[in-house]
Design a protein around this motif. Structure first.
Motif, PDB file in Angstrom:
ATOM      1  N   LYS A 111       0.833  -1.202   0.000  1.00  0.00           N
ATOM      2  CA  LYS A 111       0.000   0.000   0.000  1.00  0.00           C
ATOM      3  C   LYS A 111       0.874   1.261   0.000  1.00  0.00           C
ATOM      4  N   LEU A 112       1.912   1.274   0.816  1.00  0.00           N
ATOM      5  CA  LEU A 112       2.800   2.436   0.859  1.00  0.00           C
ATOM      6  C   LEU A 112       3.561   2.603  -0.451  1.00  0.00           C
ATOM      7  N   GLU A 113       3.982   1.484  -1.042  1.00  0.00           N
ATOM      8  CA  GLU A 113       4.681   1.565  -2.322  1.00  0.00           C
ATOM      9  C   GLU A 113       3.764   2.135  -3.403  1.00  0.00           C
ATOM     10  N   GLN A 114       2.511   1.686  -3.435  1.00  0.00           N
ATOM     11  CA  GLN A 114       1.567   2.203  -4.427  1.00  0.00           C
ATOM     12  C   GLN A 114       1.306   3.684  -4.218  1.00  0.00           C
ATOM     13  N   LEU A 115       1.186   4.085  -2.960  1.00  0.00           N
ATOM     14  CA  LEU A 115       0.915   5.487  -2.656  1.00  0.00           C
ATOM     15  C   LEU A 115       2.079   6.373  -3.092  1.00  0.00           C
ATOM     16  N   VAL A 116       3.291   5.955  -2.770  1.00  0.00           N
ATOM     17  CA  VAL A 116       4.466   6.740  -3.142  1.00  0.00           C
ATOM     18  C   VAL A 116       4.643   6.760  -4.657  1.00  0.00           C
ATOM     19  N   ALA A 117       4.354   5.643  -5.301  1.00  0.00           N
ATOM     20  CA  ALA A 117       4.463   5.597  -6.764  1.00  0.00           C
ATOM     21  C   ALA A 117       3.478   6.559  -7.418  1.00  0.00           C
ATOM     22  N   ARG A 118       2.278   6.639  -6.880  1.00  0.00           N
ATOM     23  CA  ARG A 118       1.293   7.566  -7.440  1.00  0.00           C
ATOM     24  C   ARG A 118       1.722   9.017  -7.218  1.00  0.00           C
ATOM     25  N   ALA A 119       2.280   9.310  -6.040  1.00  0.00           N
ATOM     26  CA  ALA A 119       2.784  10.663  -5.786  1.00  0.00           C
ATOM     27  C   ALA A 119       3.921  11.018  -6.723  1.00  0.00           C
ATOM     28  N   SER A 120       4.680  10.017  -7.165  1.00  0.00           N
ATOM     29  CA  SER A 120       5.809  10.269  -8.065  1.00  0.00           C
ATOM     30  C   SER A 120       5.373  10.420  -9.511  1.00  0.00           C
ATOM     31  N   GLN A 121       4.239   9.851  -9.869  1.00  0.00           N
ATOM     32  CA  GLN A 121       3.821   9.843 -11.270  1.00  0.00           C
ATOM     33  C   GLN A 121       2.894  10.988 -11.627  1.00  0.00           C
ATOM     34  N   GLU A 122       2.127  11.509 -10.648  1.00  0.00           N
ATOM     35  CA  GLU A 122       1.136  12.537 -10.938  1.00  0.00           C
ATOM     36  C   GLU A 122       1.660  13.916 -10.562  1.00  0.00           C
ATOM     37  N   PRO A 123       1.183  14.965 -11.229  1.00  0.00           N
ATOM     38  CA  PRO A 123       1.617  16.327 -10.893  1.00  0.00           C
ATOM     39  C   PRO A 123       1.242  16.667  -9.443  1.00  0.00           C
ATOM     40  N   PRO A 124       2.061  17.454  -8.771  1.00  0.00           N
ATOM     41  CA  PRO A 124       1.770  17.765  -7.367  1.00  0.00           C
ATOM     42  C   PRO A 124       0.584  18.709  -7.227  1.00  0.00           C
ATOM     43  N   SER A 125      -0.292  18.401  -6.272  1.00  0.00           N
ATOM     44  CA  SER A 125      -1.438  19.262  -5.977  1.00  0.00           C
ATOM     45  C   SER A 125      -1.948  18.912  -4.589  1.00  0.00           C
ATOM     46  N   ALA A 126      -2.612  19.874  -3.965  1.00  0.00           N
ATOM     47  CA  ALA A 126      -3.178  19.631  -2.638  1.00  0.00           C
ATOM     48  C   ALA A 126      -4.245  18.543  -2.690  1.00  0.00           C
ATOM     49  N   GLY A 127      -5.021  18.510  -3.783  1.00  0.00           N
ATOM     50  CA  GLY A 127      -6.057  17.483  -3.911  1.00  0.00           C
ATOM     51  C   GLY A 127      -5.476  16.082  -3.977  1.00  0.00           C
ATOM     52  N   LEU A 128      -4.360  15.927  -4.718  1.00  0.00           N
ATOM     53  CA  LEU A 128      -3.720  14.613  -4.810  1.00  0.00           C
ATOM     54  C   LEU A 128      -3.255  14.149  -3.438  1.00  0.00           C
ATOM     55  N   TYR A 129      -2.578  15.016  -2.699  1.00  0.00           N
ATOM     56  CA  TYR A 129      -2.060  14.608  -1.403  1.00  0.00           C
ATOM     57  C   TYR A 129      -3.183  14.390  -0.396  1.00  0.00           C
ATOM     58  N   THR A 130      -4.275  15.126  -0.514  1.00  0.00           N
ATOM     59  CA  THR A 130      -5.418  14.876   0.363  1.00  0.00           C
ATOM     60  C   THR A 130      -6.018  13.504   0.102  1.00  0.00           C
ATOM     61  N   THR A 131      -6.132  13.140  -1.180  1.00  0.00           N
ATOM     62  CA  THR A 131      -6.659  11.816  -1.528  1.00  0.00           C
ATOM     63  C   THR A 131      -5.745  10.702  -1.025  1.00  0.00           C
ATOM     64  N   LEU A 132      -4.444  10.858  -1.246  1.00  0.00           N
ATOM     65  CA  LEU A 132      -3.497   9.839  -0.785  1.00  0.00           C
ATOM     66  C   LEU A 132      -3.501   9.729   0.739  1.00  0.00           C
ATOM     67  N   LEU A 133      -3.617  10.858   1.405  1.00  0.00           N
ATOM     68  CA  LEU A 133      -3.642  10.844   2.869  1.00  0.00           C
ATOM     69  C   LEU A 133      -4.867  10.108   3.387  1.00  0.00           C
ATOM     70  N   ALA A 134      -6.027  10.360   2.793  1.00  0.00           N
ATOM     71  CA  ALA A 134      -7.241   9.665   3.227  1.00  0.00           C
ATOM     72  C   ALA A 134      -7.124   8.163   2.992  1.00  0.00           C
ATOM     73  N   ASP A 135      -6.499   7.773   1.884  1.00  0.00           N
ATOM     74  CA  ASP A 135      -6.339   6.351   1.571  1.00  0.00           C
ATOM     75  C   ASP A 135      -5.467   5.650   2.608  1.00  0.00           C
ATOM     76  N   ILE A 136      -4.310   6.220   2.924  1.00  0.00           N
ATOM     77  CA  ILE A 136      -3.409   5.552   3.859  1.00  0.00           C
ATOM     78  C   ILE A 136      -3.952   5.612   5.280  1.00  0.00           C
ATOM     79  N   GLU A 137      -4.645   6.685   5.644  1.00  0.00           N
ATOM     80  CA  GLU A 137      -5.227   6.756   6.980  1.00  0.00           C
ATOM     81  C   GLU A 137      -6.312   5.698   7.161  1.00  0.00           C
ATOM     82  N   HIS A 138      -7.092   5.447   6.113  1.00  0.00           N
ATOM     83  CA  HIS A 138      -8.107   4.391   6.192  1.00  0.00           C
ATOM     84  C   HIS A 138      -7.450   3.030   6.384  1.00  0.00           C
ATOM     85  N   HIS A 139      -6.383   2.781   5.642  1.00  0.00           N
ATOM     86  CA  HIS A 139      -5.677   1.492   5.766  1.00  0.00           C
ATOM     87  C   HIS A 139      -5.069   1.340   7.155  1.00  0.00           C
ATOM     88  N   LEU A 140      -4.479   2.405   7.670  1.00  0.00           N
ATOM     89  CA  LEU A 140      -3.874   2.337   9.008  1.00  0.00           C
ATOM     90  C   LEU A 140      -4.939   2.168  10.087  1.00  0.00           C
TER      91      LEU A 140
END
Length: 778
Positions: free
Chosen positions: A448-477
């Motif tokens: 899950k962490l590898e997928q999250l970091v890979a997505r952050a590396s592939q997509e342009p940086p934005s607050a919306g992207l990081y908010t989505t990734l944060l919600a995803d990892i917080e749900h998993h944790l």
């Protein structure tokens, strides 16, 4: 959270945004109602997100609570919010409407303090003690409103003038502006009063309100201003903001202490959260960097050439990011120093340029941003456990976070910035949950962490992207935490059950010993009473208690077997003995044989010959004791603790009747003091176990300890049972240096990294001022 909620499901107060009529002119009534409706519509979804965030925070705090009472308070508060959520939203909207309706009495509220009424006499109020809780809440509400006023001062200036024109009053500001941060915060506090939350939970709720409503409310103010302006209310009004001098090199340089003091508030944990710190954090850190360079090697000259624009820098960072994503080597995942990052960026910026063309350079701010982000990641890397997987993930996140920091200065100034929260969450999750091994239990989170970091590396940086990734990892944790809590509870309940069983067995042994002194048994009867029947007494004592009728009946059977009481019905006594033996796991046929041989009730014409008394006695001695399959043998203090390995696998497995543990040495005074300290620690305290052979560190949590026997249970982050020993043995391990207590960390890893970064910059910047002539010493 249902972002796309149907409008038909909204409460009535959300659908009919009406104010009391007849107080203003028709035009003012219409515009005020339109403003109120915009407010109702604009605040509905942020309010739902605020309450949802508050519920998640309460749940997370409850899962990490060390005391049972504290955990119950958190769950109780969360339940009240869940049950009263709809009514809470209605109360808040009604309170905002009351602020609008109170505008008519504005002239009377401007009367001088101490003015007399029609009777010409003053009204004196009785003195009373100030409630500390009310004072704390009042201060928090005032501070939150003040921060909101400063944050949105420009748009609030226009809104206050335009609404004052509608009602014919002086310019509205502070709590007099019904849509301002002060009024909204007070309305929110009055609406939450009926929840009767503890003070700490109310302050936490105010933090969520600030994050989800006050901080992002500027677009709502803009839309209300635009509506009033479009209707001809002061169409030419413009606020004139005070110019902010971004080029701080033109001003007198701050001292290192002043610059650090301006930088630290945004990184320190504050009661308001969010961006309540300095608005010049980046500039303050740049001041410290300039001081550091001046003290170490003097100002670095920058060669002439074209300076990179923001778009060019983002393009270069994206190209470098794609290049590293295609390289599958350890070197591509390691943390990069500031100099290496700068060199790689300059190479990307000048790729394809003809020979002799001027090179593209980084601006001073861009170079400082690169250096600060590199230093921040370096501080984070120093806090990670050795041998963990967090280093690789941290290296993969360095460029995506740098891209976000370059694009948005809020990364430095906002503690709740999505990129900062994601960086903190990913680093803490990898550091705490992954132990560097290829264990099957680690793979889902690692993937899950590898997928999250890979997505952050592939997509342009934005607050919306990081908010989505944060919600995803917080749900998993959150799922992992709940599973770990459930596993830990099972182990604690099992340990508590074994403790109660041992106490019951000890008491049964005492009662049996009293009877043995008066009527000593022999042969089969001794084997039965000493092994099996004492477990029957212990089980009955555990289930029903010592004063129960069932336990009294079992004692009477014991006395009958010993001849202390007469036996009226031998067949009934045989059935009672068989039933008791079956209760502790003995097969029915074997229990019948023991009872018949003991009481002599076997049938003469039976075709099956009973085993001899000696044979049955040997079987009873070899019979597994009650709860014996769950027991573990604590390790001896002289044996080093092997982290990550249960104590049951580290000790020899023998029959309890034949085990003769080595006599533990007399504890030293230091060990006694450590043991007393351990007995006062709350459940949830953490310890680090060091493998003396490999130096590997494993963290274990003190999940439970018995004040009677001193036995304690240590579990891993996932709730798996680890070392089980006594407090005396744990104190011995601590005294020998193989175990150490981990102090409670109130700051997150990222907050500690920010503090370390600021401290190191302050120290370097102040070194030259303290003694500029002092030579370098080792």
């Amino acid at each position: 959270m249902d972002v796309g909620q149907d409008r038909r499901d909204l409460p009535a107060s959300h659908q009919a945004a009406r104010l009391n009529s007849g107080r203003w002119s028709a035009r003012a009534q219409r515009l005020l109602e339109a403003s109120y409706k915009l407010c109702v519509d604009g605040l509905h979804e942020p309010l739902r997100r605020c309450l949802g965030d508050f519920e998640q925070q309460l749940f997370a705090l409850a899962e990490r609570a060390r005391q049972h009472a504290q955990q119950q308070d958190l769950y109780s508060s969360r339940q009240r919010v869940l049950q009263d959520r709809t009514r809470f939203e209605q109360r808040f909207i009604e309170q905002v409407g009351e602020a609008f309706n109170a505008l008519e009495g504005d002239a009377t509220r401007h009367a001088p303090a101490g003015s007399t009424g029609s009777t010409g006499t003053k009204t004196w109020k009785s003195l009373e003690l100030l409630d500390p809780v009310e004072q704390e809440l009042t201060m928090a509400v005032e501070q939150l409103g003040a921060r909101g006023e400063v944050r949105h001062s420009s748009v609030l200036y226009e809104l206050g003038y335009r609404m004052a024109v509608l009602i014919g009053s002086p310019p509205l500001e502070g709590a007099k502006l019904p849509l301002g941060p002060h009024a909204l915060t007070q309305a929110f506090q009055r609406a939450s009063a009926e929840l009767t939350l503890p003070l700490a939970h109310q302050l936490l709720l105010l933090q969520s309100f600030d994050q989800w409503l006050i901080q992002p409310i500027a677009p709502l103010f803009d839309s209300i201003n635009a509506q009033l302006q479009g209707d001809g209310i002061l169409p030419q009004l413009r606020s004139i903001p005070i110019p902010r001098h971004l080029s701080k090199r033109e001003r007198p340089a701050k001292t290192p202490a002043a610059a650090a003091a301006a930088a630290e508030p945004a990184h320190a944990a504050s009661s308001g959260g969010g961006a309540g710190g300095s608005i010049e954090v980046l500039e303050s850190l740049r001041d410290l960097l300039a001081q550091q360079r001046a003290n170490q090697a003097g100002p670095a000259g920058q060669s002439a050439g074209h300076v990179a624009s923001s778009d060019e820098l983002q393009t270069a960072l994206g190209a470098l990011q794609q290049h590293l994503a295609q390289v599958t080597g350890q070197a591509s995942r390691e943390l990069r120093s500031a100099q290496r990052l700068r060199d790689e960026l300059l190479t990307q910026l000048n790729v394809g340029k003809p020979q002799g063309a001027p090179h593209t350079q980084l601006t001073g701010e861009q170079g400082d941003t690169v250096e600060l982000v590199a230093m921040l990641f370096e501080q984070l890397g120093q806090q990670l456990q050795q041998g963990g997987n967090a280093h690789n993930l941290l290296g993969d996140l360095q460029l995506p976070v740098l891209r976000m920091a370059v694009a948005d200065k809020g990364f430095f100034e906002k503690r709740e910035h999505p990129a900062r929260k994601l960086l903190d969450t990913v680093t803490a999750a990898a550091n705490d949950w992954l132990d560097g091994s290829d264990d099957e239990s680690n793979r889902p989170l690692a993937n899950k962490l590898e997928q999250l970091v890979a997505r952050a590396s592939q997509e342009p940086p934005s607050a919306g992207l990081y908010t989505t990734l944060l919600a995803d990892i917080e749900h998993h944790l959150a799922l992992l935490t709940r599973k770990a809590q459930a596993a830990e509870r099972r182990h604690v309940e099992a340990a508590q059950g074994r403790e109660r069983l041992d106490q019951a067995r000890h008491r049964a042994g005492e009662l049996m010993a009293e009877r043995f002194t008066q009527s000593p048994p022999r042969g089969l009867l001794r084997a039965l009473l000493d092994r099996a029947w004492s477990d029957v007494l212990a089980l009955t004592l555990l289930r029903h208690g010592e004063d129960s009728e069932a336990f009294g009946k079992q004692l009477a059977i014991t006395d009958q077997l010993l001849g202390r009481l007469p036996v009226g019905d031998r067949q009934q006594l045989q059935q009672n003995v068989e039933y008791g033996l079956q209760q502790i796991g003995m097969h029915a046929e074997e229990a019948e044989q023991v009872a018949q041989r003991l009481l002599g009730t076997e049938k003469p014409d039976s075709a099956v010959e009973l085993p001899s008394a000696t044979d049955l006695a040997m079987r009873l001695k070899q019979h597994q004791r009650l709860g014996e399959h769950q027991s573990t043998h604590p390790i001896q203090p002289s044996q080093p603790v092997q982290p990550g390995q249960p104590a049951a696998q580290q000790s020899a497995r023998h029959e309890p009747a034949t085990v003769h543990p080595a006599q533990a040495p007399e504890p030293s005074p230091r060990e006694r003091r450590i043991e007393q300290h351990l007995g006062k620690l709350p459940f949830g305290s953490w310890f680090e176990f060091v493998d003396p052979a490999t130096g590997q560190i494993a963290r274990r949590k003190l999940a439970w300890h018995s004040p009677m026997s001193g036995r304690c249970l240590l579990v891993s982050r996932r709730g798996q049972r680890g070392e089980e020993m006594t407090l005396a043995q744990l104190a011995h391990e601590i005294a020998t240096g193989r175990v150490c207590e981990v102090p409670e960390q109130r700051e997150s890893m990222l907050d500690r990294a920010w503090r370390s970064l600021t401290g190191s910059l302050r120290q370097s910047a102040g070194a030259g001022r303290s003694d500029p002539q002092e030579p370098n010493r080792r």
